[in-house]
Design a protein around this motif. Sequence first.
Motif, PDB file in Angstrom:
ATOM      1  N   GLN A 281       0.318   8.167 -15.684  1.00  0.00           N
ATOM      2  CA  GLN A 281      -0.577   7.008 -15.743  1.00  0.00           C
ATOM      3  C   GLN A 281      -1.117   6.768 -17.145  1.00  0.00           C
ATOM      4  O   GLN A 281      -1.763   5.751 -17.386  1.00  0.00           O
ATOM      5  CB  GLN A 281      -1.731   7.200 -14.760  1.00  0.00           C
ATOM      6  CG  GLN A 281      -1.291   7.153 -13.318  1.00  0.00           C
ATOM      7  CD  GLN A 281      -2.461   7.231 -12.374  1.00  0.00           C
ATOM      8  OE1 GLN A 281      -3.592   7.444 -12.784  1.00  0.00           O
ATOM      9  NE2 GLN A 281      -2.187   7.041 -11.086  1.00  0.00           N
TER      10      GLN A 281
ATOM     11  N   TRP B 293       2.953  -5.128  -7.723  1.00  0.00           N
ATOM     12  CA  TRP B 293       2.045  -5.363  -6.608  1.00  0.00           C
ATOM     13  C   TRP B 293       1.841  -6.858  -6.398  1.00  0.00           C
ATOM     14  O   TRP B 293       1.820  -7.343  -5.261  1.00  0.00           O
ATOM     15  CB  TRP B 293       0.697  -4.690  -6.871  1.00  0.00           C
ATOM     16  CG  TRP B 293       0.770  -3.202  -6.937  1.00  0.00           C
ATOM     17  CD1 TRP B 293       1.707  -2.408  -6.321  1.00  0.00           C
ATOM     18  CD2 TRP B 293      -0.098  -2.317  -7.650  1.00  0.00           C
ATOM     19  NE1 TRP B 293       1.461  -1.092  -6.622  1.00  0.00           N
ATOM     20  CE2 TRP B 293       0.361  -1.002  -7.423  1.00  0.00           C
ATOM     21  CE3 TRP B 293      -1.222  -2.499  -8.457  1.00  0.00           C
ATOM     22  CZ2 TRP B 293      -0.265   0.127  -7.980  1.00  0.00           C
ATOM     23  CZ3 TRP B 293      -1.849  -1.391  -9.001  1.00  0.00           C
ATOM     24  CH2 TRP B 293      -1.373  -0.098  -8.758  1.00  0.00           C
TER      25      TRP B 293
ATOM     26  N   GLY C 204      -7.334   1.091  -4.528  1.00  0.00           N
ATOM     27  CA  GLY C 204      -5.995   1.557  -4.177  1.00  0.00           C
ATOM     28  C   GLY C 204      -5.702   1.305  -2.717  1.00  0.00           C
ATOM     29  O   GLY C 204      -4.606   0.882  -2.335  1.00  0.00           O
TER      30      GLY C 204
ATOM     31  N   GLU D  15      -2.984   5.453  -6.831  1.00  0.00           N
ATOM     32  CA  GLU D  15      -2.612   4.119  -7.289  1.00  0.00           C
ATOM     33  C   GLU D  15      -3.841   3.353  -7.754  1.00  0.00           C
ATOM     34  O   GLU D  15      -3.812   2.640  -8.754  1.00  0.00           O
ATOM     35  CB  GLU D  15      -1.897   3.357  -6.168  1.00  0.00           C
ATOM     36  CG  GLU D  15      -0.528   3.924  -5.830  1.00  0.00           C
ATOM     37  CD  GLU D  15       0.372   4.066  -7.025  1.00  0.00           C
ATOM     38  OE1 GLU D  15       0.355   5.152  -7.631  1.00  0.00           O
ATOM     39  OE2 GLU D  15       1.075   3.117  -7.378  1.00  0.00           O
TER      40      GLU D  15
ATOM     41  N   SER E 122      -4.838   4.405 -11.161  1.00  0.00           N
ATOM     42  CA  SER E 122      -4.013   3.907 -12.262  1.00  0.00           C
ATOM     43  C   SER E 122      -4.563   2.599 -12.824  1.00  0.00           C
ATOM     44  O   SER E 122      -4.270   2.229 -13.949  1.00  0.00           O
ATOM     45  CB  SER E 122      -2.575   3.703 -11.786  1.00  0.00           C
ATOM     46  OG  SER E 122      -2.419   2.436 -11.180  1.00  0.00           O
TER      47      SER E 122
ATOM     48  N   TYR F 183       7.186   4.096  -2.034  1.00  0.00           N
ATOM     49  CA  TYR F 183       5.952   4.723  -1.569  1.00  0.00           C
ATOM     50  C   TYR F 183       6.211   5.662  -0.395  1.00  0.00           C
ATOM     51  O   TYR F 183       5.510   6.654  -0.223  1.00  0.00           O
ATOM     52  CB  TYR F 183       4.905   3.668  -1.227  1.00  0.00           C
ATOM     53  CG  TYR F 183       4.228   3.120  -2.453  1.00  0.00           C
ATOM     54  CD1 TYR F 183       3.539   3.969  -3.311  1.00  0.00           C
ATOM     55  CD2 TYR F 183       4.296   1.767  -2.777  1.00  0.00           C
ATOM     56  CE1 TYR F 183       2.944   3.480  -4.453  1.00  0.00           C
ATOM     57  CE2 TYR F 183       3.687   1.278  -3.919  1.00  0.00           C
ATOM     58  CZ  TYR F 183       3.015   2.140  -4.754  1.00  0.00           C
ATOM     59  OH  TYR F 183       2.418   1.652  -5.893  1.00  0.00           O
TER      60      TYR F 183
END
Lengths: 221, 221
Positions: free
Chosen positions: A119, A132, B185, A184, A187, A149
């Motif tokens: 990251q 995303w 997230g 996630e 990040s 994922y």
Amino acid sequence: MPRRASKKVAGELPSSNPREGTAVHAKGTERVGHILDAAMDVLVQDGYAGLSLRGVAQRAGVSLGNLQYYFPTKQDVVRALLARYLEQALQRVHARVEGGGGEPAQRLRHAVDAVLEDQDSPQACQFFAELWALAARDAMVADALAVFYAGYRAGVVELLRQLCPDLTPARRERRAALLVAFFEGLSLFRGGGNLRAASVPGLEQELRVLLEQVLLPQPAL
Amino acid sequence: MPRRASKKVAGELPSSNPREGTAVHAKGTERVGHILDAAMDVLVQDGYAGLSLRGVAQRAGVSLGNLQYYFPTKQDVVRALLARYLEQALQRVHARVEGGGGEPAQRLRHAVDAVLEDQDSPQACQFFAELWALAARDAMVADALAVFYAGYRAGVVELLRQLCPDLTPARRERRAALLVAFFEGLSLFRGGGNLRAASVPGLEQELRVLLEQVLLPQPAL
DNA sequence: ACAGATATAGGTCATATGACCTAATTCTTC
DNA sequence: GAAGAATTAGGTCATATGACCTATATCTGT
């Protein structure tokens, strides 16, 4: 925007019909790699809105014609880029979980270190941010991410299996999902992320402290 | 793409100079609201790449001229949309933390419920996904998000202050940051998110279980 | 040397976009 | 009813884009 949407009608051209980054010679394969590198750069820097075939070709130091020789359409570029990146990322995830033997707790620490290290790359963080956003409008992207994922989660499940064998598989699955979501989310705010300005110093430090608290007392994670 | 980048040269037009969604009459204010609603829809559905002034105008049932009367440039639209949404979202965050009295633990539960409820909206989830991607290329977006997350975190800090007063302020700050990252997230994989296919059923359930485990035994969160 | 894979440069075409402009209306408010 | 706000419809212009095409040149393995 484009003119023709003609989808590969029956009668193909008599000559070859290259597609999907297929390269026969070694040099061609290399080129394909460079093109995808360039596409990655452009996507990360200018976003999907700024991703144009001409831009990618220029960045790659390749003619537009050559680019389109390997990737006839923009979708093909994105598709290939996605496939390449996520595949590599998945391999890294599994390498982490399996490699670096030792006791489970130690392996978890290593895995966390590896994720945090990843990251630190603004490239990777921004790439995922784009994905995303893209996933909502492109089923192919959504599917690829789902596969990624699922693999990611499977790795975490394996770690959890060793750390807390008393959990039922279903609950391990869910906890793994929560952990993946957590990382996630992290990040977004970490070093490489675009919102590091919205973050707080010492985040990673705190994360590790929390981790130790959970690991040492009781295997209740 | 556009022709002129002429940035408001010294000599302005003699007539009025509307900008930034400024509306004097009530009906105008309403219009501005509808336009921003439409912009939100388009942004969420087609992404930033698909956000065009013409598209927004059409969606809003408004002429392009009228749109540009309020928002001379595309940036102005995005700017206003962002300002409006994040401001409202921030108010909701604080309303949650302050309202719904009771013991701290109960308030935390309520807050979590509220956040999860928000995330059930695909609109909201996708909107943030777009903003995360956008933040890297638009300082204004990055700044607005930074303000928003600072407020968000402040709300969580306030909750933590009541839940575990033994933590130093700095550590509360960091833990709040971790929590916020976690929830963001989560939004990727939850009901409204675009990656719900990559998720696992019973996530929320597990989250609540984890929450209770942390709340009941010792105030170590 | 030969076939086929690579690669280049250049062009065409339909469509879209953002910014800009104007003339003519319709509302609101005073 | 007059001033100014709000609104419409329409147009212009430079630029960009994706997809498509072709002729030519170079490289590669056999």
